[in-house]
Design an enzyme around this catalytic site. Structure first.
Site: not given
Ligand code: TYM
Length: 339
Positions: A118, A202, A205
């Site tokens: 992230k 993956k 969102k």
């Protein structure tokens, strides 16, 4: 040993963008099942959301909190049976998170792969909150002494840290078994749903391509279209499970079929062995539409009455605080904050 703790489920999702099929199959579907087996607490983790995406966007955050609460209920979480609430409404989470920031070691946080993903290349620009995120997550769980946490596979490392935090606290303060060693519940064929455009990524969102994921708000046509356009390799479906090796897109679609239908992978492969993907995708599209489209419809109905959603969340926060407050009070006493 954590066998003295009463079975209790806790889990949560971040209110950032719309929930997708990965969130549903990896977590939400199992949340609904667990409601019949033990008491469950389900949280909308808005404090985690401001560690990154939702920071500086208060209106979007408020909307997303209601949307995620609506998605939980639309997917089958029953707010009468389970406790459903918003994290920031129960201050005990933040209080225990601070204590856990002092229990956990820098080296533990440094190892977290999700932070590395992230934060990206410029970790000095990531918020400090993103770094200490796993300690807040440990607090979410342990402030209820939860014993079971249903999540997708990507949360496994965070749950290992949660166990480490519990164990170190229990040892350092000589309070054997005060916090339980929580069990991850990672079950079913959908624990790691991949992008529909790239079998190595993956489903997420944050992917720029909306075609990479099925949103829980997609209508029937959109769900079917995304499945039919999902990327596959040029070969027909394999003859057996071994034939899925090195074919991540094919494996992902079979896993999605299996998780949505509760039919074992081997049975699905046997049925479609040697066939082209088009027929398989048509069937998968029908199954996905039958499961996902009603969730979108129900979500729209729930979102039409925001006052009722707010009432449910408020009621949930009171019930959550009633469990968490005495536990955090005891933890503070153990630490030496009070007599
Ligand atoms: P979040 O919001 O990223 O995801 C919510 C849940 O969805 C699962 N998930 C997936 N499962 C399968 N395939 C995928 N592609 C996929 N993408 C997401 C996640 O594993 C998760 O179960 N840190 C957590 C939120 C959290 C939490 C907690 C969870 C905060 N406190 C306490 C459990 C207990 C997170 O960011 O999830």
């Amino acid at each position: 040993m954590s066998n003295t703790h009463k079975p209790l489920v806790f889990s949560g999702m971040q209110p950032t963008n719309t929930l997708h099929l990965g969130n549903y199959l990896g977590a939400l579907k199992n949340w609904v099942k667990l409601q019949d087996q033990m008491p469950c607490i389900y949280c909308v983790v808005d404090m985690h959301a401001i560690t990154a995406v939702a920071y500086g966007k208060p209106d979007e955050l408020r909307t997303a909190v209601r949307e995620v609460a609506a998605a939980y209920i639309a997917a089958g979480v029953d707010p009468k049976k389970s406790v459903l609430f918003q994290q920031s409404a129960v201050p005990a989470h933040a209080e225990l998170a601070w204590i856990f920031n002092c229990v956990a070691r820098l080296g533990w946080a440094d190892r977290m792969t999700q932070f590395k993903e992230k934060a990206g290349k410029h970790k000095e620009r990531a918020s400090v909150g993103l770094y200490t995120y796993p300690m807040l997550m440990a607090a979410d769980i342990l402030v209820y002494k939860a014993t079971h946490v249903p999540v997708g596979e990507d949360q496994k490392q965070h749950l290992e840290l949660t166990r480490d935090v519990a164990q170190k606290f229990n040892n350092d303060y000589n309070v054997e078994d005060f916090f339980p060693l929580t069990e991850p519940v990672i079950m079913g064929a959908g624990t790691r749903v991949m992008s529909l455009r790239d079998g190595a990524k993956k489903m997420s969102k944050s992917d720029d391509s909306d075609m990479s994921r099925i949103n829980l708000t997609d209508d029937a046509d959109m769900v079917a279209q995304k499945i039919r356009k999902a990327r596959t390799d040029p070969n027909p479906l394999p003859e057996n499970e071994k034939g899925l090796e090195g074919r991540p897109e094919a494996e992902n679609l079979i896993n999605i079929y299996s998780a949505l239908s509760d039919i074992p992978r081997a049975e699905i492969i046997a049925r479609f062995a040697g066939q082209q993907f088009s027929g398989f995708k048509n069937e998968l599209a029908d199954i996905a539409v039958a499961k996902i489209a009603p969730i979108a419809t129900r979500m729209r109905e729930l979102l039409a009455d925001p006052a009722e959603l707010d009432r449910i969340l408020k009621d949930g926060a009171l019930r959550a605080a009633a469990i968490a407050d005495p536990i955090v009070a005891e933890a503070k006493k153990i630490v030496g904050f009070s007599h």
